[in-house]
Design an enzyme around this catalytic site. Structure first.
Site, PDB file in Angstrom:
ATOM      1  N   LYS A  41       0.838  -1.203   0.000  1.00  0.00           N
ATOM      2  CA  LYS A  41       0.000   0.000   0.000  1.00  0.00           C
ATOM      3  C   LYS A  41       0.870   1.249   0.000  1.00  0.00           C
ATOM      4  O   LYS A  41       1.862   1.334   0.717  1.00  0.00           O
ATOM      5  CB  LYS A  41      -0.915   0.013   1.228  1.00  0.00           C
ATOM      6  CG  LYS A  41      -2.019  -1.014   1.134  1.00  0.00           C
ATOM      7  CD  LYS A  41      -3.094  -0.724   2.136  1.00  0.00           C
ATOM      8  CE  LYS A  41      -4.251  -1.673   1.933  1.00  0.00           C
ATOM      9  NZ  LYS A  41      -5.340  -1.381   2.842  1.00  0.00           N
ATOM     10  N   SER A 132      -9.007   9.680   7.044  1.00  0.00           N
ATOM     11  CA  SER A 132      -7.642  10.069   6.664  1.00  0.00           C
ATOM     12  C   SER A 132      -7.550  10.338   5.170  1.00  0.00           C
ATOM     13  O   SER A 132      -6.911  11.306   4.739  1.00  0.00           O
ATOM     14  CB  SER A 132      -6.652   8.971   7.056  1.00  0.00           C
ATOM     15  OG  SER A 132      -6.588   8.819   8.443  1.00  0.00           O
TER      16      SER A 132
END
Length: 162
Positions: A41, A132
């Site tokens: 990621k 986020s």
């Protein structure tokens, strides 16, 4: 001693995360805020930077609640991390019904795999829309995000984005 793990990417930690940490610290003897490490990621902040930010927040929560909040990292199965840390509960913050639908299945699987239960903490109304990802997107486009982040995290985000 009751120990709970609050896992997440925390890229970056938001006021919503801070609220869940504070509420969990009031309910458990120890809360471990566990930043996930997933090399596949793409994150804005490195794991080291996320741990630094979370450590600052954890110290403030510990001081204000009298609870024990510490920070760790995990890679792989969350339930394996919970077993290694002696945690019997996973804390998950929920912002919406969509979060619940996803997290319920995960909670049931985690319990089946390990016996570790999951406690859902609904987002406070003032934090229910904060994520986020959304904060990063707004900030990258020049929008004001200080209301969504602890001040130290906001400063780091602005410095990171240049």
């Amino acid at each position: 001693m009751s120990t709970a793990v609050f896992p997440g990417s925390f890229d970056p930690p938001t006021n919503g995360h801070l609220d869940v940490i504070t509420r969990a610290a009031a309910a458990f003897d120890e809360v471990i805020v566990a930043a996930g490490v997933n090399q596949s990621k793409q994150r804005l902040f490195s794991v080291e930077e996320r741990v630094e930010m979370l450590t600052e927040l954890a110290a403030a929560v510990s001081a204000s609640t009298g609870g024990t909040v510490r920070v760790g990292t995990f890679e792989g199965l969350l339930v394996d991390y919970c077993r290694a840390e002696g945690a019997g509960v996973i804390i998950k913050g929920l912002r919406s019904g969509g979060d619940y639908d996803y997290e319920l299945q995960m909670a049931q699987m985690n319990r089946k795999l390990s016996g570790v239960d999951t406690l859902f903490v609904p987002a406070a109304p003032e934090n229910g829309y904060i994520s986020s990802s959304l904060v990063k997107e707004i900030a990258k486009l020049g929008g004001e995000v200080s209301a969504f982040l602890p001040p130290s995290v906001h400063a780091r985000l602005l410095a990171k984005l240049g």
